[in-house]
Write a protein that holds these residues in place. Sequence first.
Motif, PDB file in Angstrom:
ATOM      1  N   VAL A 166     110.855   8.268 -51.074  1.00  0.00           N
ATOM      2  CA  VAL A 166     110.339   6.947 -51.108  1.00  0.00           C
ATOM      3  C   VAL A 166     109.925   6.504 -49.876  1.00  0.00           C
ATOM      4  O   VAL A 166     110.383   7.066 -48.704  1.00  0.00           O
ATOM      5  N   VAL A 167     109.100   5.461 -49.638  1.00  0.00           N
ATOM      6  CA  VAL A 167     108.936   4.895 -48.303  1.00  0.00           C
ATOM      7  C   VAL A 167     110.048   4.293 -47.775  1.00  0.00           C
ATOM      8  O   VAL A 167     110.830   3.395 -48.513  1.00  0.00           O
ATOM      9  N   HIS A 168     110.319   4.648 -46.620  1.00  0.00           N
ATOM     10  CA  HIS A 168     111.362   4.030 -45.709  1.00  0.00           C
ATOM     11  C   HIS A 168     110.753   3.567 -44.212  1.00  0.00           C
ATOM     12  O   HIS A 168     109.687   3.829 -44.023  1.00  0.00           O
ATOM     13  N   SER A 169     111.620   2.864 -43.623  1.00  0.00           N
ATOM     14  CA  SER A 169     111.207   2.574 -42.320  1.00  0.00           C
ATOM     15  C   SER A 169     112.232   3.077 -41.264  1.00  0.00           C
ATOM     16  O   SER A 169     113.348   3.466 -41.662  1.00  0.00           O
ATOM     17  N   PHE A 170     111.730   3.191 -39.913  1.00  0.00           N
ATOM     18  CA  PHE A 170     112.681   3.551 -39.062  1.00  0.00           C
ATOM     19  C   PHE A 170     112.359   2.832 -37.906  1.00  0.00           C
ATOM     20  O   PHE A 170     111.419   2.682 -36.963  1.00  0.00           O
ATOM     21  N   THR A 171     113.273   1.578 -37.851  1.00  0.00           N
ATOM     22  CA  THR A 171     113.060   0.656 -37.075  1.00  0.00           C
ATOM     23  C   THR A 171     114.163   0.650 -36.020  1.00  0.00           C
ATOM     24  O   THR A 171     115.490   0.537 -36.369  1.00  0.00           O
ATOM     25  N   ILE A 172     113.861   0.531 -34.642  1.00  0.00           N
ATOM     26  CA  ILE A 172     115.013   0.563 -33.732  1.00  0.00           C
ATOM     27  C   ILE A 172     114.964  -0.786 -33.250  1.00  0.00           C
ATOM     28  O   ILE A 172     114.139  -1.409 -32.679  1.00  0.00           O
ATOM     29  N   ASP A 173     116.090  -1.444 -33.530  1.00  0.00           N
ATOM     30  CA  ASP A 173     116.534  -2.689 -33.160  1.00  0.00           C
ATOM     31  C   ASP A 173     116.429  -2.865 -31.526  1.00  0.00           C
ATOM     32  O   ASP A 173     116.484  -2.160 -30.614  1.00  0.00           O
ATOM     33  N   ASP A 174     115.731  -4.257 -31.178  1.00  0.00           N
ATOM     34  CA  ASP A 174     115.537  -4.441 -29.755  1.00  0.00           C
ATOM     35  C   ASP A 174     114.461  -3.442 -29.091  1.00  0.00           C
ATOM     36  O   ASP A 174     114.439  -3.698 -27.913  1.00  0.00           O
ATOM     37  N   THR A 175     113.527  -2.941 -29.824  1.00  0.00           N
ATOM     38  CA  THR A 175     112.398  -2.141 -29.181  1.00  0.00           C
ATOM     39  C   THR A 175     111.274  -2.342 -30.130  1.00  0.00           C
ATOM     40  O   THR A 175     111.108  -3.319 -31.009  1.00  0.00           O
ATOM     41  N   LYS A 176     110.159  -1.906 -29.419  1.00  0.00           N
ATOM     42  CA  LYS A 176     108.823  -1.722 -30.159  1.00  0.00           C
ATOM     43  C   LYS A 176     108.676  -0.715 -31.352  1.00  0.00           C
ATOM     44  O   LYS A 176     107.611  -0.627 -31.883  1.00  0.00           O
ATOM     45  N   VAL A 177     109.907  -0.015 -31.239  1.00  0.00           N
ATOM     46  CA  VAL A 177     109.706   1.238 -32.465  1.00  0.00           C
ATOM     47  C   VAL A 177     109.967   0.682 -34.039  1.00  0.00           C
ATOM     48  O   VAL A 177     110.981   0.214 -34.213  1.00  0.00           O
ATOM     49  N   ASN A 178     109.033   0.800 -34.765  1.00  0.00           N
ATOM     50  CA  ASN A 178     109.045   0.152 -36.116  1.00  0.00           C
ATOM     51  C   ASN A 178     108.167   1.144 -36.989  1.00  0.00           C
ATOM     52  O   ASN A 178     107.084   1.019 -37.039  1.00  0.00           O
ATOM     53  N   MET A 179     108.618   2.355 -37.135  1.00  0.00           N
ATOM     54  CA  MET A 179     107.987   3.450 -37.821  1.00  0.00           C
ATOM     55  C   MET A 179     108.162   3.431 -39.231  1.00  0.00           C
ATOM     56  O   MET A 179     109.086   2.756 -39.945  1.00  0.00           O
ATOM     57  N   MET A 180     107.083   3.920 -40.093  1.00  0.00           N
ATOM     58  CA  MET A 180     107.090   4.074 -41.464  1.00  0.00           C
ATOM     59  C   MET A 180     107.192   5.493 -41.730  1.00  0.00           C
ATOM     60  O   MET A 180     106.858   6.501 -41.246  1.00  0.00           O
ATOM     61  N   ALA A 181     108.262   5.751 -42.740  1.00  0.00           N
ATOM     62  CA  ALA A 181     108.674   7.079 -43.291  1.00  0.00           C
ATOM     63  C   ALA A 181     108.087   7.262 -44.552  1.00  0.00           C
ATOM     64  O   ALA A 181     108.478   6.674 -45.506  1.00  0.00           O
ATOM     65  N   VAL A 182     107.049   7.974 -44.647  1.00  0.00           N
ATOM     66  CA  VAL A 182     106.175   8.093 -45.944  1.00  0.00           C
ATOM     67  C   VAL A 182     106.313   9.579 -46.490  1.00  0.00           C
ATOM     68  O   VAL A 182     106.065  10.411 -45.676  1.00  0.00           O
ATOM     69  N   PRO A 183     106.779   9.577 -47.822  1.00  0.00           N
ATOM     70  CA  PRO A 183     106.891  11.085 -48.264  1.00  0.00           C
ATOM     71  C   PRO A 183     105.474  11.548 -48.322  1.00  0.00           C
ATOM     72  O   PRO A 183     104.400  11.110 -48.578  1.00  0.00           O
ATOM     73  N   GLY A 184     105.278  12.790 -47.828  1.00  0.00           N
ATOM     74  CA  GLY A 184     104.170  13.712 -47.855  1.00  0.00           C
ATOM     75  C   GLY A 184     103.449  13.414 -46.506  1.00  0.00           C
ATOM     76  O   GLY A 184     102.384  13.917 -46.199  1.00  0.00           O
ATOM     77  N   ARG A 185     103.892  12.592 -45.703  1.00  0.00           N
ATOM     78  CA  ARG A 185     103.299  12.470 -44.295  1.00  0.00           C
ATOM     79  C   ARG A 185     104.267  12.423 -43.019  1.00  0.00           C
ATOM     80  O   ARG A 185     105.293  12.298 -43.438  1.00  0.00           O
ATOM     81  N   ILE A 186     103.571  12.845 -42.124  1.00  0.00           N
ATOM     82  CA  ILE A 186     104.505  12.973 -40.953  1.00  0.00           C
ATOM     83  C   ILE A 186     104.002  11.983 -39.903  1.00  0.00           C
ATOM     84  O   ILE A 186     102.739  12.003 -39.703  1.00  0.00           O
ATOM     85  N   THR A 187     104.834  11.122 -39.368  1.00  0.00           N
ATOM     86  CA  THR A 187     104.619  10.005 -38.564  1.00  0.00           C
ATOM     87  C   THR A 187     105.273  10.251 -37.210  1.00  0.00           C
ATOM     88  O   THR A 187     106.265  10.928 -36.886  1.00  0.00           O
ATOM     89  N   HIS A 188     104.436   9.883 -36.204  1.00  0.00           N
ATOM     90  CA  HIS A 188     105.167   9.984 -34.607  1.00  0.00           C
ATOM     91  C   HIS A 188     104.861   8.793 -33.831  1.00  0.00           C
ATOM     92  O   HIS A 188     104.272   7.841 -34.115  1.00  0.00           O
ATOM     93  N   LYS A 189     105.951   8.644 -33.039  1.00  0.00           N
ATOM     94  CA  LYS A 189     105.836   7.570 -31.985  1.00  0.00           C
ATOM     95  C   LYS A 189     106.685   7.761 -30.723  1.00  0.00           C
ATOM     96  O   LYS A 189     107.662   8.383 -30.922  1.00  0.00           O
ATOM     97  N   SER A 190     105.894   7.483 -29.970  1.00  0.00           N
ATOM     98  CA  SER A 190     106.511   7.894 -28.498  1.00  0.00           C
ATOM     99  C   SER A 190     107.308   6.549 -28.001  1.00  0.00           C
ATOM    100  O   SER A 190     106.716   5.456 -28.110  1.00  0.00           O
ATOM    101  N   TYR A 191     108.194   6.659 -27.315  1.00  0.00           N
ATOM    102  CA  TYR A 191     108.926   5.463 -26.706  1.00  0.00           C
ATOM    103  C   TYR A 191     109.893   5.881 -25.512  1.00  0.00           C
ATOM    104  O   TYR A 191     110.585   7.042 -25.659  1.00  0.00           O
ATOM    105  N   THR A 192     110.071   4.970 -24.629  1.00  0.00           N
ATOM    106  CA  THR A 192     110.820   5.407 -23.298  1.00  0.00           C
ATOM    107  C   THR A 192     112.063   4.129 -23.179  1.00  0.00           C
ATOM    108  O   THR A 192     111.684   3.034 -23.126  1.00  0.00           O
TER     109      THR A 192
END
Length: 157
Positions: free
Chosen positions: A100-126
């Motif tokens: 199902v849909v999850h998120s991938f949220t890294i506390d204290d950063t701007k990374v807040n991604m969606m994990a969607v079945p059937g889809r591949i998501t990308h996010k770059s962070y340093t």
Amino acid sequence: MHFHKFEKIWLIFGTLSLVLFLTIVGVTAFGHGHTPAGGMDIIDPEKVHETAPFNNPGIHQIDENTYEVVVVSSAFAYTPNHIEVPVGKEIIFTLTSTDVVHSFTIDDTKVNMMAVPGRITHKSYTFTEPGNYLILCNEYCGAGHHFMQAEIEVIEQ
Ligand code: CUA
């Protein structure tokens, strides 16, 4: 047809507001490339574990300054559960979900991604600060949603 003075003022004000609004939307969409997430890669959610790169989750070095972190989300865990990345290097997170849909949220950063079945998501962070960062799921995904977490350890090299 006769318009009252205030009616004219409000009509002009309304029209200008609409033009301004559409201009802002147009500039952000086309100028800054903020488009809906239609260009995402697709994946068969039933075959995530056999499909590259998700058949080998974890951190992979791409070049001297770039790493890819491949993460599989599923109820109610992330694989891998503990990720070590170097500080000051570009980290590209690549994410999908097996259920199902999850998120991938890294506390204290701007990374807040969606994990969607059937889809591949990308996010770059340093990461600029070493330390331990909590990863949380902020999309309600079932009974174990509030247990769904992982950790990133950002290390000095
Ligand atoms: Cu996964 Cu909430």
